[in-house]
Design an enzyme around this catalytic site. Sequence first.
Site, PDB file in Angstrom:
ATOM      1  N   LYS A  64       4.370  -5.307 -13.783  1.00 32.06           N
ATOM      2  CA  LYS A  64       2.762  -4.719 -14.298  1.00 32.06           C
ATOM      3  C   LYS A  64       3.564  -3.377 -15.422  1.00 32.06           C
ATOM      4  O   LYS A  64       3.862  -3.181 -15.846  1.00 32.06           O
ATOM      5  CB  LYS A  64       2.769  -2.900 -12.758  1.00 32.06           C
TER       6      LYS A  64
ATOM      7  N   LEU B 267      -5.458   2.773 -15.162  1.00 33.33           N
ATOM      8  CA  LEU B 267      -5.030   2.400 -13.814  1.00 33.33           C
ATOM      9  C   LEU B 267      -6.051   2.719 -12.981  1.00 33.33           C
ATOM     10  O   LEU B 267      -5.793   2.342 -11.658  1.00 33.33           O
ATOM     11  CB  LEU B 267      -3.386   2.546 -13.314  1.00 33.33           C
TER      12      LEU B 267
ATOM     13  N   SER C 291      -5.381  -1.999  -9.469  1.00 33.92           N
ATOM     14  CA  SER C 291      -5.072  -1.925 -11.316  1.00 33.92           C
ATOM     15  C   SER C 291      -3.676  -2.831 -11.124  1.00 33.92           C
ATOM     16  O   SER C 291      -3.458  -3.599 -12.753  1.00 33.92           O
ATOM     17  CB  SER C 291      -4.548  -1.037 -11.721  1.00 33.92           C
ATOM     18  N   SER C 292      -3.056  -3.660 -10.376  1.00 36.69           N
ATOM     19  CA  SER C 292      -2.087  -4.602 -11.346  1.00 36.69           C
ATOM     20  C   SER C 292      -3.029  -6.235 -11.375  1.00 36.69           C
ATOM     21  O   SER C 292      -2.579  -6.893 -10.826  1.00 36.69           O
ATOM     22  CB  SER C 292      -1.213  -4.673  -9.358  1.00 36.69           C
TER      23      SER C 292
ATOM     24  N   ILE D  48      -2.429   2.936  -5.226  1.00 35.07           N
ATOM     25  CA  ILE D  48      -2.356   4.271  -5.306  1.00 35.07           C
ATOM     26  C   ILE D  48      -3.549   4.592  -4.962  1.00 35.07           C
ATOM     27  O   ILE D  48      -3.970   5.650  -4.053  1.00 35.07           O
ATOM     28  CB  ILE D  48      -2.263   5.209  -6.188  1.00 35.07           C
ATOM     29  N   GLY D  49      -4.363   3.503  -4.400  1.00 33.59           N
ATOM     30  CA  GLY D  49      -5.868   3.057  -4.158  1.00 33.59           C
ATOM     31  C   GLY D  49      -6.007   1.822  -3.082  1.00 33.59           C
ATOM     32  O   GLY D  49      -6.671   1.346  -2.802  1.00 33.59           O
ATOM     33  N   GLY D  50      -5.131   0.672  -3.435  1.00 37.34           N
ATOM     34  CA  GLY D  50      -4.864  -0.232  -2.756  1.00 37.34           C
ATOM     35  C   GLY D  50      -4.729  -1.870  -3.810  1.00 37.34           C
ATOM     36  O   GLY D  50      -4.995  -1.993  -4.442  1.00 37.34           O
ATOM     37  N   SER D  51      -4.238  -0.953  -5.240  1.00 33.84           N
ATOM     38  CA  SER D  51      -3.498  -1.821  -6.218  1.00 33.84           C
ATOM     39  C   SER D  51      -2.882  -2.751  -6.951  1.00 33.84           C
ATOM     40  O   SER D  51      -3.377  -3.577  -7.247  1.00 33.84           O
ATOM     41  CB  SER D  51      -3.163  -0.759  -7.515  1.00 33.84           C
TER      42      SER D  51
END
Length: 587
Positions: A136, A185, A211-212, A232-235
């Site tokens: 990433k 991100l 974000s990934s 950090i939240g589902g990335s």
Amino acid sequence: TAAALALLGGSVAALVVWKWLGKKMIQKKMEEARRTRDEGMKRMAKAVQQFREQVPSVQTDAILSLSLLELTGRLQEGSLSPRTVLYTYLEKVSALEVTQQTNCVRHFIPECEEQLQEIQQHTEKGLLYGIPVSIKDHIGHKGHLATCGLVQCLGTPMEEDSVLVKVLKRQGAIPFAMTNVPQSLFSYDCSNPIFGQTLNPFNPQKSPGGSSGGEGALIAAGGSILGMGSDIGGSIRLPCSFCGLCGLKPTAQRLRWVLALPSQPCSCSGWAEGGKCLLLSHPVPCALGPMARDVDSLALCMKALLCQEMFQLDPTVPPIPFNEEVYSSSAPLRVGYYDTDGYFPLPPCMRRAVQETRCALQAAGHQLVLFSPPRIPHVMTELFLRTFFADGGRSWLDVFTGDIVDPGLKPQVNFCKIPRLVKKLLALFLKPLQFLLLFKLKDVALISTCRSVKEVWNHHHQIQLYRSQFISQWKELQLDVVLCPVLGPAFTTGYPGKLLTAISSTMLYNVLNFPAGVVPVSTVTEADEEELKLYKGCCDDPWDRALKQAVSGALGMPVAVQCVALPWQEELCLRFMKEVETLSRDK
């Protein structure tokens, strides 16, 4: 008076010129970054062409069809060479269908050819010997940018490899590409003003997630066999859900990527390392994890990374090697399950996936127990979102200084710019309606900031209390693991920015810091599409209708479930994911 007017006019003119020059400078930097990327791709395409001329008989399709375990076996025994494998994947990525149709690669890593020479001199072959790996954008690689999609991060390459990249290289892996991310991100779409929008390889109208998202698109398109993302939240989990991949968000401290710094200080360097994106980074930490086509690939990657090299390079990582015995166990599991968290109702196909997986697990001899995660609205507003916006979003806004804001982030950026007094009045107006409005996008307006050190400590304490309550409920039911939904199927591009709080299914396990993984188990059927037409969510409000629009037109797109274990039990989480994967393939 005339002099004053002339002075005022001159000042306004100077301000306009200054802003114009600033925008021209930003445009110049972005064009230069895109030109550098394009030149790198041309160099790699040329290198691939030279290889093909030297070795014309390579069976490209046969190599690309191998699983990671099969590929490592062939490389270890010597029936395939690392050079052949690397150039096969470089050829796939440099092909038009991967780079131009999905726009997932931010930059090739030309040093991959040096790494290829390096590993061939090793006396011992690492677990990932000869495996091309994509990483990433913000994972530090020496000599390369960690842009986070921000203009101010251009021009400040990393001085050294991050710990993660060092360990990958020691295990024989060859980092060969850096992938695209959303600006800052802070999005589960994948778009930024520098490198543009990344698209889902299965449907160009759909997002790959974020974000990934660049990783998700590249692996799903067959251009990489193993990738590294962050969450950090589902990335990690959302791109895997949207793109039909397997992905693991470990306990945050199980892997680390620190100790890579830019060659020159810049305000976004902390952001690139996953820390500055939060005023309170400790209570909801960022986790690093693998993404791949199958669960065995994730397990091999974790086994390779959890080695003495990792523990020596970063003593803050607990020296816990991968427990193969737990991963290989076949003992029946006691599985908690739920198909909705009661906060943001997911589309029918995602709930169907959980119920079908539950039945398959039960038929395979596992014990299933209904589980209800407590107080999700409280977790979303008071714990998760308040962590991000504890200072009213001022730290986050700082990274956009002198930058162009991506359209997908403008709603959040504009909200953070609203004066505090106006936010208070807005919150006061919306407070009586919060039950009726079901705590959705309005949550951002209702978030209270941390105005003192005492409130910061209290916020930390509230997260710890919630974790304790959740674990107690888990223990009372004597659960081994939990099966639950994940957001999906893939959203139409642009919609993630309109539905920030739809990520409750994944963000819960960031707040808890539990290992959680995603496994594809089905695809969207015509029956799912018909049932979606009747979807009303909780009360058929604008947010329910936006979700319906976001996921419509997804026939044939991947449908996944989420698997969860207690902290530090990544091997058990992976073992459960493997069971789910096996059962879904057998049906």
